[in-house]
Design an enzyme around this catalytic site. Sequence first.
Site, PDB file in Angstrom:
ATOM      1  NE  ARG A 218      -0.188   1.789   3.588  1.00 12.10           N
ATOM      2  CZ  ARG A 218       0.624   2.574   3.543  1.00 12.10           C
ATOM      3  NH1 ARG A 218       1.823   1.945   3.954  1.00 12.10           N
ATOM      4  NH2 ARG A 218       0.693   3.880   3.674  1.00 12.10           N
ATOM      5  N   GLY A 219       0.126   2.372  -0.467  1.00 12.37           N
ATOM      6  CA  GLY A 219       1.128   3.664  -0.283  1.00 12.37           C
ATOM      7  C   GLY A 219       1.125   3.776  -1.796  1.00 12.37           C
TER       8      GLY A 219
ATOM      9  NE  ARG B 123      -6.265   0.997  -2.104  1.00  5.85           N
ATOM     10  CZ  ARG B 123      -5.784   1.510  -1.169  1.00  5.85           C
ATOM     11  NH1 ARG B 123      -4.410   1.386  -0.764  1.00  5.85           N
ATOM     12  NH2 ARG B 123      -6.203   2.339  -0.376  1.00  5.85           N
TER      13      ARG B 123
ATOM     14  CD  GLN C 257      -3.697   2.721   6.701  1.00 12.65           C
ATOM     15  OE1 GLN C 257      -4.340   3.150   7.516  1.00 12.65           O
ATOM     16  NE2 GLN C 257      -4.162   2.715   5.348  1.00 12.65           N
TER      17      GLN C 257
ATOM     18  CG  ASP D 228      -3.225   8.078  -1.945  1.00  9.26           C
ATOM     19  OD1 ASP D 228      -3.136   8.644  -0.758  1.00  9.26           O
ATOM     20  OD2 ASP D 228      -2.688   6.694  -2.211  1.00  9.26           O
TER      21      ASP D 228
ATOM     22  CE  LYS E  41      -5.405   5.747   4.191  1.00 10.01           C
ATOM     23  NZ  LYS E  41      -6.378   4.931   3.244  1.00 10.01           N
TER      24      LYS E  41
HETATM   25  O1  MRU Z   1      -4.825   3.338   1.849  1.00 11.44           O
HETATM   26  P1  MRU Z   1      -3.425   3.700   1.998  1.00 11.44           P
HETATM   27  O2  MRU Z   1      -2.842   2.989   3.164  1.00 11.44           O
HETATM   28  O3  MRU Z   1      -2.697   2.978   0.594  1.00 11.44           O
HETATM   29  O4  MRU Z   1      -3.082   5.210   1.869  1.00 11.44           O
HETATM   30  C1  MRU Z   1      -1.782   5.567   1.673  1.00 11.44           C
HETATM   31  C2  MRU Z   1      -1.771   7.108   1.949  1.00 11.44           C
HETATM   32  O5  MRU Z   1      -2.724   7.747   2.157  1.00 11.44           O
HETATM   33  C3  MRU Z   1      -0.378   7.853   1.983  1.00 11.44           C
HETATM   34  O6  MRU Z   1      -0.376   8.753   2.418  1.00 11.44           O
HETATM   35  C4  MRU Z   1      -0.128   8.252   0.395  1.00 11.44           C
HETATM   36  O7  MRU Z   1      -0.388   6.763  -0.380  1.00 11.44           O
HETATM   37  C5  MRU Z   1       1.220   8.453   0.156  1.00 11.44           C
HETATM   38  S1  MRU Z   1       2.225   7.324   0.415  1.00 11.44           S
HETATM   39  C6  MRU Z   1       4.019   7.804  -0.034  1.00 11.44           C
END
Ligand code: MRU
Length: 342
Positions: A49-50, A92, A201, A242, A253
Amino acid sequence: MEHVRAVEWAPSGQAVRIIDQRRLPGAFIERDLTTVDEVVEAIQTLAVRGAPAIGVAGALGLVAALLPYGGEPLPEFLVRARPIAARIRSARPTAVNLPVAVDRMVAMLDRAAAQGLDTPAVLEALHREATAILDEDRAMCRRIGEWGAPLLHDGARLVTHCNAGALATSGMGTALAPVYVAAECGRHVEVFAGETRPLLQGARLTAWELSRAGVPVTVVTDGTVASLMRAGRVDLCIVGADRIAANGDAANKIGTYAVAVAARHHGIPFYVAAPTSTIDPHAATGADIPIEERARAEVSGGGQTVPDAAAVFNPAFDVTPAELISGIITDTGLYRPPYRFA
Ligand code: MRU
């Protein structure tokens, strides 16, 4: 400082190796993904993830899923490859890094096919392209760290939300990269990590990787952040993204927007850190960014916390308007408003 590798090639070069982030902080388990089903499942369940990490996992995963078909004639291989790429691309919706990486792989597939290469040579070209995406992501993280570290004075106290560290990329992270570079320079930086409901997270992952790196970190419930600011205990905020729209609106997030609103109210700088691969010039504003909605059980499960009769709304991300963002730290520089990324 050696950072964890959230996504990389397995030593064979034929599988994507990820850290299964669903199991952290209790267990450190690596998994090798070789099929499209495994890649899509790992992305959708947040094993990997991320935004940058899922882009890299998508690119490497496409190659791994196609490797068994290297013996097919090219026309059949191409017919097989496109739907596999499409499935990974749409695993996603919010992080733009995933479609950007997969589109880049498909463009390479088209170029290699147009050159009249045979299937094994096309696969080699795809493998090289995926490795380039991984290496570039790692390098972009370091540059984000170098652009952002001057914002962190010795003794700085920083709020972050979710996890935008090494676990979210193939390198040292985005929002946490300035922290790591400042620490390398001998500066003392403390981090408050919002726990990040519902999947935690911040509590599970940000606190794990910062502790492992020797950076002092305190986990707070998401609702505590504004009170910390009011008490004068926060110097700045840095979060990841994202997808960043052309006007600087930034999706991250769920809960990020609340941190930005509280920061503005208390006169605290609020920065977004992201590689240029997270900027989507086709999204004019945040209204053009698709926001993923996730399952009710993420909110209501884990011992019943919501009565059956109540509805649950579980958006995974929100959009922070550009007017609340003091600066956007990227691999090419620190941008200040007004943002124009078209
Ligand atoms: O749902 P997730 O855990 O994939 O969400 C991740 C985030 O919101 C991060 O802050 C974002 O992807 C930046 S990661 C460098």
